[in-house]
Design an enzyme around this catalytic site. Structure first.
Site, short mmCIF file in Angstrom:
data_model
loop_
_atom_site.label_atom_id
_atom_site.label_comp_id
_atom_site.label_asym_id
_atom_site.label_seq_id
_atom_site.Cartn_x
_atom_site.Cartn_y
_atom_site.Cartn_z
N GLU A 11 -33.28 -14.00 69.86
CA GLU A 11 -32.43 -13.06 70.62
C GLU A 11 -31.30 -13.81 71.31
O GLU A 11 -30.17 -13.31 71.42
CB GLU A 11 -33.30 -12.28 71.63
N HIS A 65 -34.76 -18.93 71.25
CA HIS A 65 -35.30 -17.64 70.77
C HIS A 65 -34.22 -16.93 69.96
O HIS A 65 -33.04 -17.01 70.28
CB HIS A 65 -35.75 -16.78 71.97
N SER A 111 -44.60 -9.35 66.59
CA SER A 111 -45.54 -8.21 66.50
C SER A 111 -47.01 -8.62 66.51
O SER A 111 -47.83 -7.99 65.84
CB SER A 111 -45.22 -7.33 65.29
N GLY A 131 -40.80 -7.22 67.42
CA GLY A 131 -40.68 -5.89 68.01
C GLY A 131 -40.68 -4.75 67.00
O GLY A 131 -40.36 -3.61 67.35
N LYS A 149 -39.47 -11.44 78.20
CA LYS A 149 -38.06 -11.12 77.96
C LYS A 149 -37.45 -10.53 79.23
O LYS A 149 -37.83 -10.94 80.33
CB LYS A 149 -37.93 -10.18 76.74
N ASN A 155 -44.07 -13.80 76.28
CA ASN A 155 -42.64 -13.80 76.59
C ASN A 155 -42.27 -12.40 77.08
O ASN A 155 -42.22 -11.46 76.29
CB ASN A 155 -41.86 -14.16 75.31
P1 PGA Z 1 -42.91 -9.17 69.87
O1 PGA Z 1 -41.90 -10.33 70.30
O2 PGA Z 1 -44.31 -9.71 70.07
O3 PGA Z 1 -42.60 -8.04 70.80
O4 PGA Z 1 -42.63 -8.86 68.45
C1 PGA Z 1 -42.19 -11.68 70.00
C2 PGA Z 1 -41.08 -12.57 70.52
O5 PGA Z 1 -39.90 -12.23 70.39
O6 PGA Z 1 -41.37 -13.66 71.07
#
Ligand code: PGA
Length: 246
Positions: A94, A92, A207, A167, A11, A9
């Site tokens: 976010e 998601h 992560s 993240g 983003k 992803n």
């Molecule tokens: P990250 O994000 O691997 O940077 O922690 C995962 C996600 O939000 O899909």
């Protein structure tokens, strides 16, 4: 036997020059025939990504529940299909936070995606407060009951992404991931019936890196990973594909 899926992803990251990363990612995907590999770049890069690497699955990061209409700034699942996408992430955390998306909306988006012929990756996950309070399983189960589309099978993927792990470099223990994924599998059976639940893959996200992918992918009921930061470069993403292939 469910095929493993490693989905990246991007983003709101990447530009045309980033598409060069797809060459090595596609080569790694080809070298791992037992693993499904996908990249979800920003909408504006989807068509170019498909043209550059037609053998790699490309997805969107959101879609609207309607097929068309007066929804400025939104994109329909059928438009993603026309651009060459084969999957889409919905719900998601976010978007649930920034765009105030509700479970009901996420469910409608997932249904629209599957109706358009896309694989829908439905995300769920708890906040740090919920995690600390020991209410993860209750909250994730309720989120899923509200967000799951009626269809199941291999058109549906669930991604468990603890918000506090996204993240941050933090991840739950393998035992915690196993416990939540087992709960999710139970909710899938309860909501969809055993047969339709059986094809649904459950990804872990938050992560995931080359350093922890092997351990996380070895957890029972983990069928793959949804990867944010570590999907932006082939250097970081390819070892995760390789870990899934082992
Ligand atoms: P990250 O994000 O691997 O940077 O922690 C995962 C996600 O939000 O899909």
């Amino acid at each position: 036997m469910r095929r493993r899926l490693i989905a990246g992803n991007w983003k709101m990251n990447g530009s045309r020059s980033s598409l060069a990363e797809l060459d090595a990612i596609a080569a790694a995907a080809e070298a791992a025939p037992g693993v499904d590999v996908a990249i979800c770049p920003p909408f504006t890069l989807i068509e170019r990504a498909v043209a550059r690497q037609p053998g790699l699955a490309i997805g969107g990061q959101d879609c609207h529940a309607a097929t068309k209409g007066a929804h400025t700034g939104c994109i329909a699942a059928t438009m993603l299909v026309e651009a060459g996408a084969s999957m889409v992430i919905v719900g998601h955390s976010e978007r649930r936070a920034d765009q105030h998306e509700t479970d009901t909306e996420v469910k409608a988006k997932a249904e629209a995606a599957i109706a358009a012929g896309l694989i829908a990756i439905v995300c769920c996950g708890e906040t740090a407060e919920t995690h600390r309070a020991g209410e993860t399983k209750t909250v994730v189960s309720s989120q899923l009951r509200g967000s799951l589309p009626v269809a199941g099978g291999d058109a549906l993927v669930v991604a468990y992404e603890p918000i506090w792990a996204i993240g941050t470099g933090l991840t739950p223990t393998a035992d915690d991931v196993a416990a939540v994924h087992k709960t999710i599998r139970g909710v899938l059976v309860e909501q969809l019936g055993a047969e339709r639940a059986d094809g649904v893959r459950i990804l872990y996200g938050g992560s995931v890196t080359a350093g922890n992918a092997a351990e996380l992918l070895a957890v029972p009921d983990v069928d793959g990973a949804l990867v944010g930061g570590a999907s932006l470069t082939a250097e970081a993403f390819v070892p995760i594909i390789a870990a899934a292939a082992r």
